[in-house]
Design an enzyme around this catalytic site. Structure first.
Site: not given
Ligand SMILES: [Zn+2]
Length: 291
Positions: A2-3, A133
């Site tokens: 995600p940016e 993760r």
């Protein structure tokens, strides 16, 4: 990963679900590097707090609490923040749905990867933070307290000006692309959006940052904002290192002009897009249009 656009899309979707609500109970998984504040402390100290706002700084979300404390949330590589009753996790962003199996999307139930779950006094939908993760982060900040991760960030990409970029790059011989990715000058521009912004601004990624004119800096910042805002508008994308398990993508992916288009014709002039490596990251550009 995600940016800025994906985090901003998440913020806009979540704010109405959080602001004004009082936390009643907190559920967590076991202590891990996901929790910068030990989970037992979150369970003890968050209940009773009312959420007063949700802001974004770079790629971090900060939920403001009524007593001045703040809950820092970072999506990391694969974090997903969503409401319990979300009819589909697709509502949030491509990034958010990337690591959910297709059959889990319709009716999500908290699983072993759901590290944080907030119940509210109104009995309405819970907030879930899932991260397969575990590169995401949660930290409860005391009133007036900051986090070194926030201190390192430059001005937010959506608020930056060309004059600021110009001033902070003087005498820097490093490649322009590296400056954009470093986050300490301008925060929130990742690899995809850096390449796309440089294309729009007609600047090569390897140009020495310190050699840019004020006018070029202004063009570049405007291009970066155009690219980021367009991505926010289309719900973001998750194309950087990510392959979506169900084959679908955020809509922004369809609008890429150079990123991951190595060898394909430039959409402006037809020249083949070139890929080079700068600071261990791929850069894509048109050798004809960008100078
Ligand atoms: Zn071209």
């Amino acid at each position: 990963m995600p940016e800025l656009p994906e985090v901003e899309v998440t913020r806009r979707k979540l704010a109405p679900l959080l602001v004004g609500r009082r936390i009643a109970k907190v559920h967590t998984t076991r202590p891990s590097y996901f929790f910068l504040t030990p989970p037992a402390r979150l369970e003890l100290e968050l209940p009773g707090a009312r959420v007063t706002g949700l802001e974004r700084i770079g790629k971090y979300l900060l939920a403001g609490l009524h007593d001045g404390r703040r809950l820092l949330l970072h999506l990391g590589m694969s974090g997903q923040l969503f409401a319990e009753n979300a009819s589909s996790v697709r509502l949030l962003s491509a990034a958010a749905r990337a690591s959910l199996a297709p059959d889990a999307q319709a009716r999500f139930r908290p699983d072993a990867h759901t590290h944080l779950r907030l119940e509210f006094e109104d009995g309405g939908p819970e907030l879930l933070f899932r991260d397969v993760r575990k590169f995401g982060k949660v930290r409860l900040l005391a009133k007036g307290e900051s986090d070194p991760r926030l201190e390192r960030l430059g001005v937010d990409a959506l608020e930056a000006t060309g004059a600021e970029l110009f001033a902070s790059t003087r005498k820097r011989r490093v490649a322009l692309k590296s400056v954009l990715l470093a986050q300490d000058v301008i925060a929130g521009i990742g690899n995809i959006y850096a390449d796309e912004a440089l294309f729009l601004a007609k600047l090569r990624p390897r140009r020495a940052a310190g050699r840019l004119t004020l006018r070029e800096c202004k063009t570049l910042v405007a291009a970066a904002q155009q690219v980021l805002l367009r991505s926010i508008e289309t719900g973001g994308s998750s194309i950087s290192d990510y392959v979506l398990p169900d084959g679908s993508d955020g809509a922004y992916q369809d609008e890429r002009r150079v990123y991951a288009r190595t060898g394909e014709p430039c959409l402006t002039c037809g020249t083949a897009i070139v890929r080079i490596v700068i600071a261990a990251r791929s850069s894509h550009f048109c050798p004809q249009c960008q100078r």
